[in-house]
Design an enzyme around this catalytic site. Structure first.
Site, PDB file in Angstrom:
ATOM      1  CG  HIS A   1       0.664  -3.927   5.232  1.00 22.86           C
ATOM      2  ND1 HIS A   1      -0.224  -3.593   4.246  1.00 22.86           N
ATOM      3  CD2 HIS A   1       1.254  -5.082   4.802  1.00 22.86           C
ATOM      4  CE1 HIS A   1      -0.170  -4.488   3.278  1.00 22.86           C
ATOM      5  NE2 HIS A   1       0.720  -5.403   3.592  1.00 22.86           N
TER       6      HIS A   1
ATOM      7  CD  GLU B   1      -0.504   0.358   4.568  1.00 25.26           C
ATOM      8  OE1 GLU B   1      -1.740   0.319   4.421  1.00 25.26           O
ATOM      9  OE2 GLU B   1       0.198  -0.673   4.665  1.00 25.26           O
TER      10      GLU B   1
ATOM     11  CD  GLU C   1      -1.461  -3.625   9.391  1.00 27.50           C
ATOM     12  OE1 GLU C   1      -2.023  -4.332   8.546  1.00 27.50           O
ATOM     13  OE2 GLU C   1      -1.114  -2.440   9.170  1.00 27.50           O
TER      14      GLU C   1
ATOM     15  CG  HIS D   1      -1.933  -1.095   1.189  1.00 27.08           C
ATOM     16  ND1 HIS D   1      -2.139  -1.973   2.222  1.00 27.08           N
ATOM     17  CD2 HIS D   1      -2.785  -1.477   0.197  1.00 27.08           C
ATOM     18  CE1 HIS D   1      -3.078  -2.842   1.888  1.00 27.08           C
ATOM     19  NE2 HIS D   1      -3.511  -2.567   0.673  1.00 27.08           N
TER      20      HIS D   1
HETATM   21  O1  LIG Z   1      -5.705   0.110   8.586  1.00 26.06           O
HETATM   22  C1  LIG Z   1      -6.362  -0.474   7.716  1.00 26.06           C
HETATM   23  O2  LIG Z   1      -7.608  -0.384   7.609  1.00 26.06           O
HETATM   24  C2  LIG Z   1      -5.666  -1.400   6.737  1.00 26.06           C
HETATM   25  C3  LIG Z   1      -4.173  -1.568   7.050  1.00 26.06           C
HETATM   26  C4  LIG Z   1      -3.693  -2.641   6.109  1.00 26.06           C
HETATM   27  O3  LIG Z   1      -3.342  -2.386   4.973  1.00 26.06           O
HETATM   28  N1  LIG Z   1      -3.850  -3.871   6.596  1.00 26.06           N
HETATM   29  C5  LIG Z   1      -3.740  -5.011   5.727  1.00 26.06           C
HETATM   30  C6  LIG Z   1      -4.043  -6.252   6.545  1.00 26.06           C
HETATM   31  C7  LIG Z   1      -3.907  -7.479   5.688  1.00 26.06           C
HETATM   32  C8  LIG Z   1      -4.281  -8.750   6.464  1.00 26.06           C
HETATM   33  O4  LIG Z   1      -5.431  -8.844   6.922  1.00 26.06           O
HETATM   34  O5  LIG Z   1      -3.395  -9.616   6.601  1.00 26.06           O
HETATM   35  C9  LIG Z   1      -4.753  -4.907   4.561  1.00 26.06           C
HETATM   36  O6  LIG Z   1      -5.865  -4.438   4.835  1.00 26.06           O
HETATM   37  O7  LIG Z   1      -4.410  -5.296   3.455  1.00 26.06           O
HETATM   38 ZN   LIG Z   2      -1.466  -1.976   4.173  1.00 26.04          ZN
END
Ligand SMILES: O=C(O)CCC(=O)N[C@@H](CCC(=O)O)C(=O)O
Ligand SMILES: [Zn+2]
Length: 343
Positions: A151, A62, A215, A59
């Site tokens: 991320h 990030e 994260e 992303h």
């Molecule tokens: O903060 C957020 O809403 C999204 C942060 C982010 O990009 N998180 C990943 C998590 C992926 C996973 O669930 O393994 C995403 O949403 O792609």
């Molecule tokens: Zn992300």
């Protein structure tokens, strides 16, 4: 090897990157596979050598992970940091990073599956990255494969750093991986219960890698991150890459949550009852109404459920939030097992 650095040369789309360029460094060799994909091989490789994918920039907004990866590569090139494991460093999405946005057409981190189809910038990137990872893991024992996809979260969080462990049917939640989570001072870890088509899910399901989405705090512009806030993670990551993870003591235990609901937006008329600025891991209690998806009311089913990654405006058919609750977990034959309360 780089005019500026791995990161800033990758982002400079006005200049060609000399693919397959190699450079010998103390204790190994760097090989630029293509823009944003750098393989580093230690001088000695054997059956015990790990093969570790470190990806960032899936992303574009990030940026903490981008700065961590660039600093590691700079130190390898400077000879001040010697890796002992095979590493593949990926800066996944230069156009989105330059654009300072999460994505351009669609969320790249939902496209990592073999049958991915469709026409978008992100579909092409997902196909390339899956091929890069598959080539990197091909000649290696499954037990030595790791993938940390780094991320940042969009919103504030009750847990500043946390990991998401993808669901698989194989042994991809090892004691060593969860020891790393503790040593990296990650505040929490979520155990997924279904396929998510994320980058870490691809490596875990296709290559049986020990894989996590990590994260690292909240999104902020490149160069404006306080990297001291993720010092614990950075130290453990570097220890992992140079085979010295056993020199790091875990000073705390990460809280283990299980994903008990994945809220999917299927209807245009979708909303939550809570404020859009709610912090990750805000708790709701049994019977609380979380929102609606068309005519369907979304409610809390466990004694409590904490919300993670809520986003009511996701594309139809996409994940709008994860609901998690603490679980009892234990290791059986060195792999983590868990059950949700009253399951
Ligand atoms: O903060 C957020 O809403 C999204 C942060 C982010 O990009 N998180 C990943 C998590 C992926 C996973 O669930 O393994 C995403 O949403 O792609
Ligand atoms: Zn992300």
């Amino acid at each position: 090897m780089f005019k500026q650095s791995f990161l800033f040369d990758t982002l400079d789309l006005t200049t060609e990157m000399p693919t397959a360029a190699t450079k010998a460094v103390a204790g190994g060799q760097l090989k630029l596979i293509r823009r944003g994909v750098l393989e580093v091989t230690p001088s000695e490789v054997n059956e015990a050598t790990k093969s570790i994918v470190i990806s960032a920039g899936v992303h574009g907004n990030e940026t903490t992970p981008l700065e961590l990866v660039d600093a590691i590569v700079n130190d390898i090139l400077a000879g001040t940091f010697e890796i002992k494991e095979r590493c593949l460093f990926i800066l996944a999405y230069p156009k989105a990073i330059n654009n300072k946005t999460r994505f351009l057409d669609e969320n790249l981190n939902r496209l990592f599956y073999k049958e991915v189809a469709g026409e978008s910038v992100e579909v092409d990137i997902a196909k390339e990255l899956m091929a890069d990872v598959s080539a990197f893991f091909a000649p290696t024992p499954e037990s030595q494969r790791w993938h940390l996809d780094l991320h940042c979260a969009i919103r504030k969080s009750e847990h500043f750093t946390f990991a998401v462990s993808p669901h698989t049917l194989t042994k991809t939640r090892s004691r060593e991986l969860f020891s790393f989570i503790d040593k990296a001072q990650l505040d929490a870890v979520l155990l997924s219960q279904g396929k998510t088509n994320t980058f870490s899910c691809f490596s875990a399901n296709t290559h049986n890698a020990q894989a996590l989405t990590v994260e690292l705090g909240q999104v902020s512009p490149l160069g404006e991150n306080d990297l001291s806030l993720v010092d614990g993670f950075n130290l453990a990551l570097r220890a992992l890459l140079c085979g010295q993870l056993d020199t790091i003591e875990a000073t705390s235990k990460s809280i283990i949550y299980g994903v008990c609901q994945t809220l999917t937006r299927t209807q245009e008329d979708f909303d939550f009852t809570f404020d859009a600025k709610v912090k990750n891991f805000t708790r709701f209690y049994k019977g609380d109404e979380l929102g609606h998806d068309g005519e369907t009311t979304l409610t809390v089913k466990q004694e409590y459920e904490a919300v993670v990654f809520p986003n009511k405006d996701v594309a139809l058919g996409s994940r709008a939030a994860l609901m998690v609750t603490e679980v009892n977990a234990c290791f059986n034959d060195d792999y983590l097992e868990f059950s949700l309360p009253n399951s």
